[in-house]
Scaffold this motif. Structure first.
Motif, short mmCIF file in Angstrom:
data_model
loop_
_atom_site.label_atom_id
_atom_site.label_comp_id
_atom_site.label_asym_id
_atom_site.label_seq_id
_atom_site.Cartn_x
_atom_site.Cartn_y
_atom_site.Cartn_z
N VAL A 21 0.95 -1.25 -0.03
CA VAL A 21 -0.11 0.09 -0.03
C VAL A 21 0.75 1.44 0.02
CG1 VAL A 21 -1.68 1.23 1.20
CG2 VAL A 21 -2.02 -1.08 1.11
N ALA A 22 1.79 1.24 0.88
CA ALA A 22 2.73 2.43 0.73
C ALA A 22 3.38 2.66 -0.35
CB ALA A 22 3.91 2.25 1.98
N PRO A 32 -6.98 12.88 -0.35
CA PRO A 32 -7.26 12.16 0.94
C PRO A 32 -8.84 11.73 0.71
CG PRO A 32 -6.20 14.15 1.20
CD PRO A 32 -6.61 14.18 -0.40
N PRO A 33 -8.89 10.46 1.29
CA PRO A 33 -10.34 9.90 1.42
C PRO A 33 -10.92 10.23 2.78
CG PRO A 33 -8.72 8.20 2.27
CD PRO A 33 -7.76 9.40 1.63
N ASP A 34 -12.31 10.09 2.65
CA ASP A 34 -13.13 10.58 3.75
C ASP A 34 -13.48 9.29 4.75
OD1 ASP A 34 -13.78 13.55 3.15
OD2 ASP A 34 -14.37 12.56 1.38
N GLN A 35 -13.33 8.23 4.19
CA GLN A 35 -13.15 7.11 4.97
C GLN A 35 -12.59 5.97 4.37
OE1 GLN A 35 -15.53 6.10 7.83
NE2 GLN A 35 -14.26 4.61 7.79
N ILE A 36 -11.76 5.15 5.27
CA ILE A 36 -10.96 4.11 4.95
C ILE A 36 -11.61 2.77 5.62
CG2 ILE A 36 -8.78 2.95 4.69
CD1 ILE A 36 -7.57 5.70 5.14
N ALA A 49 -0.48 1.27 6.63
CA ALA A 49 0.28 2.05 5.75
C ALA A 49 -0.58 3.09 5.47
CB ALA A 49 0.51 1.22 4.42
N ALA A 50 -2.04 3.10 4.87
CA ALA A 50 -2.82 3.88 4.48
C ALA A 50 -3.11 4.95 5.76
CB ALA A 50 -4.08 3.42 4.29
N HIS A 51 -2.98 4.55 6.77
CA HIS A 51 -3.02 5.48 8.04
C HIS A 51 -1.98 6.46 8.15
CE1 HIS A 51 -4.54 7.07 11.95
NE2 HIS A 51 -3.33 6.73 12.52
N GLU A 52 -0.86 5.96 7.76
CA GLU A 52 0.30 6.76 7.66
C GLU A 52 0.48 7.89 6.53
OE1 GLU A 52 3.49 6.65 9.52
OE2 GLU A 52 2.63 5.49 10.85
N VAL A 53 -0.02 7.43 5.84
CA VAL A 53 -0.42 8.77 4.64
C VAL A 53 -1.73 9.57 4.93
CG1 VAL A 53 -0.74 9.16 2.22
CG2 VAL A 53 0.62 7.24 2.94
N PHE A 54 -2.98 8.97 5.55
CA PHE A 54 -4.17 9.95 5.79
C PHE A 54 -4.26 9.72 7.30
CE2 PHE A 54 -4.39 7.89 1.31
CZ PHE A 54 -4.13 9.21 0.76
N PRO A 55 -3.42 10.17 7.98
CA PRO A 55 -3.84 10.05 9.74
C PRO A 55 -5.08 10.44 10.17
CG PRO A 55 -2.29 11.92 9.30
CD PRO A 55 -2.32 11.13 7.99
N GLU A 56 -5.89 11.37 9.68
CA GLU A 56 -6.94 12.03 9.98
C GLU A 56 -8.16 11.57 9.70
OE1 GLU A 56 -6.98 14.42 12.07
OE2 GLU A 56 -4.41 14.20 12.03
N GLY A 70 -0.99 -4.43 15.75
CA GLY A 70 -0.34 -3.31 15.05
C GLY A 70 -1.32 -2.58 14.57
N ALA A 71 -2.63 -2.62 14.80
CA ALA A 71 -3.61 -1.89 14.10
C ALA A 71 -3.29 -0.27 14.86
CB ALA A 71 -4.92 -2.26 14.35
N PRO A 72 -3.70 0.44 13.88
CA PRO A 72 -3.46 1.88 14.49
C PRO A 72 -4.42 2.11 15.65
CG PRO A 72 -3.62 2.01 11.88
CD PRO A 72 -3.98 0.55 12.39
N ALA A 73 -4.30 2.90 16.59
CA ALA A 73 -4.75 3.15 18.04
C ALA A 73 -6.34 3.84 17.52
CB ALA A 73 -4.07 4.13 18.83
#
Length: 366
Positions: A21-22, A32-36, A49-56, A70-73
């Motif tokens: 993905v990265a 930037p997407p509005d929902q992943i 990997a997607a969260h690293e690019v689109f953390p918000e 390892g899932a983002p918090a």
């Protein structure tokens, strides 16, 4: 000396969910997407990997039990069963469908799809219960049906498979990134088409295959070549019953020159009424052990790139010309290759790998 596990790890690393993905988002950025939403066995790694690019961006992950480490918090994580769905699969499917349906007209959805999604998320068609779907899945798995037959049945029984999920999307744009675990890398087949668009989408749609069996095999070949080894066979031909695959591969290896020989794909296995413990890779490994019994200087690794094989915690096994014993035939007849191989220290256990691009057979002949 470069061993078979090292070569296998090189192949898996090249198709990791985070790496794939990265690499894709770096090479070809998207808005930037509005929902992943990430679904499948590799969902956690892909989402990371997607969260690293689109953390918000809000993030929903649906993955197999014990695959969420390892899932983002910030992620909303749901776990469900595989290969036969359970009540959490229905809950996850309902949640995914509602999330997609509730996105407004100007929104951008990013879907991250990997193998296993077929069982992990489901919204049954009207009139079908969880018991109905579970019974059908178990029957098809036991019958040795290939992925195409299984997905056709899943699509008919689902409100979200075969492009139906995105048929409920009312937003402006969808970007699907997929890790392929099917022959031909078709988005209509991966995850039973959960990331595919309907026939005439009313939104902008972009889809990318970010990892595949071919990419994994290419990495194995590079690792072997870098280690000074000669690569012979490199084929994606594991598309038949294990009883047909084993003698064909064994014959090729017996006649092959020294070096590394590589096969990819996903064979099938027919189960008896009361199967023992094991999966298609363990069955194929034991069959290959029988075929090469007595051979010198030949070692074979058979493993699923996702780190699991059937309902077990093993990816597969490593066998050679000394592995086979006559008692192995009874284990094959009972579909109990896992226990037999475990007793002889032949199982390969990697844990969840963060990817799923079908299976690899890696052989080294000296």
């Amino acid at each position: 000396m470069t061993d078979l596990r090292t070569l296998f790890d090189a192949g898996v690393a090249a198709v990791g969910g985070d790496t794939s993905v990265a690499t894709s988002l770096t090479a070809d950025p998207v808005a930037p997407p509005d929902q992943i939403i990430a679904v499948g066995k590799a969902a956690t790694a892909m989402a990371r990997a997607a969260h690293e690019v689109f953390p918000e961006t809000p993030l929903l992950i649906v993955t197999k039990y014990h695959h969420a480490e390892g899932a983002p918090a910030a992620a909303d994580v749901m776990e469900a069963a595989h290969p036969v769905l359970d009540e959490n699969s229905i809950a996850a499917g309902t949640r995914v469908l509602e999330t997609v349906q509730n996105m407004s007209a100007d929104r951008h959805l990013m879907l991250l799809v990997s193998g296993g999604a077929s069982a992990l998320v489901e919204a049954p068609a009207d009139g079908l219960s969880l018991d109905d779907l579970s019974s059908r899945a178990q029957q098809m798995l036991a019958s040795g049906a290939d992925i195409h037959a299984m997905n056709a049945a899943r699509m008919q029984a689902s409100r979200i498979k075969g492009g139906k999920l995105l048929g409920a999307f009312r937003g402006a744009r969808v970007t699907t990134l997929a890790i392929s675990d099917v022959e031909g890398d078709s988005l209509q087949v991966i995850g039973s088409g959960i990331g595919a668009a309907p026939v005439e989408p009313a939104f902008t749609f972009e889809a990318r295959i970010v990892a595949s069996n071919a990419i994994a095999r290419a990495a194995v070949c590079r690792a072997a070549t870098d280690a000074g080894l000669i690569v012979g066979h490199d084929e994606e031909t594991l598309y038949a019953d294990v009883n047909a695959v084993a003698p064909r591969i064994a014959a090729a290896l017996k006649n092959a020159s020294p070096g590394v020989h590589l096969f990819g794909g996903e064979p099938t296995v027919v189960l008896p009424p009361d199967p023992g413990l094991g999966g298609r890779n363990q069955a194929l490994a034991l069959l290959l052990a029988r075929e090469i019994a007595g051979a010198q200087g030949l070692q074979i690794l058979v493993a699923g790139t996702d780190g699991t094989d059937g309902p077990t915690d093993a990816a597969g096994a490593i066998v050679d010309g000394e592995t086979w014993e006559a008692s192995g035939q009874e284990a094959l007849d009972r579909a109990d290759a896992g226990r037999w191989l475990d007793a002889r220290g032949a199982l390969l256990k990697t844990g969840p790998t963060g990817t799923n691009v079908m299976d690899l057979v890696i052989a080294r002949k000296s």
